[in-house]
Design an enzyme around this catalytic site. Structure first.
Site, PDB file in Angstrom:
ATOM      1  N   LYS A  51       0.820  -1.212   0.000  1.00  0.00           N
ATOM      2  CA  LYS A  51       0.000   0.000   0.000  1.00  0.00           C
ATOM      3  C   LYS A  51       0.854   1.264   0.000  1.00  0.00           C
ATOM      4  O   LYS A  51       0.384   2.329  -0.402  1.00  0.00           O
ATOM      5  CB  LYS A  51      -0.962  -0.001   1.195  1.00  0.00           C
ATOM      6  CG  LYS A  51      -1.857  -1.242   1.294  1.00  0.00           C
ATOM      7  CD  LYS A  51      -2.542  -1.593   0.013  1.00  0.00           C
ATOM      8  CE  LYS A  51      -3.454  -2.809   0.042  1.00  0.00           C
ATOM      9  NZ  LYS A  51      -2.875  -4.079   0.479  1.00  0.00           N
ATOM     10  N   TYR A 264     -11.775 -14.896   2.803  1.00  0.00           N
ATOM     11  CA  TYR A 264     -10.806 -13.844   3.131  1.00  0.00           C
ATOM     12  C   TYR A 264     -10.324 -13.978   4.579  1.00  0.00           C
ATOM     13  O   TYR A 264     -11.132 -14.152   5.498  1.00  0.00           O
ATOM     14  CB  TYR A 264     -11.465 -12.475   2.944  1.00  0.00           C
ATOM     15  CG  TYR A 264     -10.553 -11.342   3.344  1.00  0.00           C
ATOM     16  CD1 TYR A 264      -9.664 -10.799   2.431  1.00  0.00           C
ATOM     17  CD2 TYR A 264     -10.553 -10.847   4.647  1.00  0.00           C
ATOM     18  CE1 TYR A 264      -8.800  -9.782   2.806  1.00  0.00           C
ATOM     19  CE2 TYR A 264      -9.694  -9.835   5.026  1.00  0.00           C
ATOM     20  CZ  TYR A 264      -8.822  -9.303   4.106  1.00  0.00           C
ATOM     21  OH  TYR A 264      -7.964  -8.307   4.473  1.00  0.00           O
ATOM     22  N   TYR A 290      -2.740 -12.723   2.600  1.00  0.00           N
ATOM     23  CA  TYR A 290      -2.462 -12.426   1.188  1.00  0.00           C
ATOM     24  C   TYR A 290      -1.264 -13.205   0.633  1.00  0.00           C
ATOM     25  O   TYR A 290      -1.408 -14.103  -0.186  1.00  0.00           O
ATOM     26  CB  TYR A 290      -2.186 -10.925   1.019  1.00  0.00           C
ATOM     27  CG  TYR A 290      -3.342 -10.030   1.335  1.00  0.00           C
ATOM     28  CD1 TYR A 290      -4.329  -9.779   0.389  1.00  0.00           C
ATOM     29  CD2 TYR A 290      -3.447  -9.414   2.577  1.00  0.00           C
ATOM     30  CE1 TYR A 290      -5.385  -8.938   0.671  1.00  0.00           C
ATOM     31  CE2 TYR A 290      -4.512  -8.569   2.864  1.00  0.00           C
ATOM     32  CZ  TYR A 290      -5.469  -8.335   1.905  1.00  0.00           C
ATOM     33  OH  TYR A 290      -6.518  -7.507   2.192  1.00  0.00           O
TER      34      TYR A 290
END
Ligand SMILES: *Cc1c(COP(=O)(O)O)cnc(C)c1O
Length: 336
Positions: A51, A264, A290
């Protein structure tokens, strides 16, 4: 109107170029193509991660628009919220974040340790939400409320995934192409974990704008292939359109959804095994949400002889190890 990457406002947050390293001991353990790792876990901002690159463009846009605070959202253990919180501190902006209780059956300290601990260190104000809401709509509503109360809030979507944030991965694609050239690699595939889509979309847009035909394999961490392809393609197409008149076709968006597991934030046995393997073979920390799923996917594809054994494969390490603390009990069981 086509632009250059340097035409977009940008602040400096990221240690770059991030290293591109060989993984000889993982390569020999898996017996497949030669494996490399692009270390975007080493972007430098508050334990790093993908990010940070997006935030260089998003924070610049916020400042240009006169914002005094940023508002964003993510799952409770969001790496995006943690990096946004740190970036806001660096530029003297307040940060308000909505955290979705998206993951069922979590450990007792899931809402206080790991990324949440860091969010609090950065003075971010947090609001929790139940699972299943349209979190971008929720965060937009909060942004409007803050504006009505006299603040100058800047809305950053979940994962920083819009055309502005995706420019961070256009930049990464250009940087990686330079490294591929400098190392004289013959790259068969780039493999990455794909979630809110900005990383995958920006990488595709950057490769496309640079005229590269290296394919990108997105390992889905959350949703079925058809949905993820549509999500990534929409953003890849609109991001590429900022940089080139050549349309980015949907055939370039490749997703494998076989490594999601229950959903998730819920690592599978394969996710945990992949994390343990790369830790012990390369001294690298992945994350359970992830990059661990991404590596499990890459390992699965190697076992299926999916990749050309004569070409190099690059795994994009998107960071996230801060979340490991919220999953420590699962690793106590998984460790040999
Ligand atoms: C957010 C995140 C991703 C996914 O990137 P998107 O741009 O949301 O698809 C991958 N890895 C880590 C560690 C992340 O925090």
């Amino acid at each position: 109107m086509v632009k250059q990457l340097s035409d977009f406002p940008r602040v400096s947050l990221c240690h770059q170029p991030t290293p591109l390293e060989e993984m000889p001991r993982l390569t020999s353990a898996l017996g497949g193509p030669k494996l490399w790792i692009k270390r975007d876990d080493c972007t430098g901002l508050a334990t790093g991660g993908n990010k940070t690159r997006k935030l260089e463009f998003l924070i610049a846009d916020a400042i240009e628009k006169g914002a005094d605070m940023v508002v964003t959202q993510g799952a409770v253990q969001s790496n995006h919220v943690r990096q946004t919180a740190a970036a806001a501190c660096k530029f003297g902006l307040d940060c308000h974040a909505l955290l979705e209780r998206r993951v069922p059956e979590r450990a007792a300290d899931y809402e206080t340790t790991g990324n949440v601990l860091f969010d609090q260190m950065f003075g971010t104000t947090l609001e929790f939400r139940a699972a299943g809401l349209d979190m971008n709509a929720e965060a937009r509503a909060v942004t409007e409320k803050l504006a009505a109360a006299g603040r100058k809030p800047y809305f950053i979507p979940g994962g920083g995934s819009n055309e502005i944030g995706a420019l961070g991965y256009v930049s990464c694609a250009f940087e990686l192409l330079d490294q591929i050239k400098a190392n004289r690699l013959n790259v068969g595939w780039i493999v990455l974990a794909t979630g809110s889509s900005g990383t995958h979309a920006g990488m595709l847009a950057g490769l496309h704008a640079a005229g590269s035909s290296i394919p990108v394999m997105g390992i889905s961490v959350r949703q079925p292939e058809d949905k993820q392809i549509a999500l990534v393609h929409k953003l890849a197409e609109s991001t590429a359109a900022l940089l080139t008149d050549e349309p980015l076709g949907v055939e370039k968006v490749i997703v494998d959804d076989r490594y999601v597991g229950k959903g998730y934030g819920q690592p599978t046995d394969g996710t945990l095994a992949a994390i343990n393997l790369i830790a012990r073979r390369e001294g690298v920390l992945l994350d359970p949400v992830y990059s661990g799923k991404g590596l499990a996917g890459m390992i699965g594809l190697i076992e299926q002889n999916y990749f050309d054994a004569d070409k190099d494969v690059i795994f994009l390490h998107t960071g996230g190890a801060a979340a490991l603390f919220a999953y420590s009990s699962q690793f106590a069981v998984a460790a040999e």
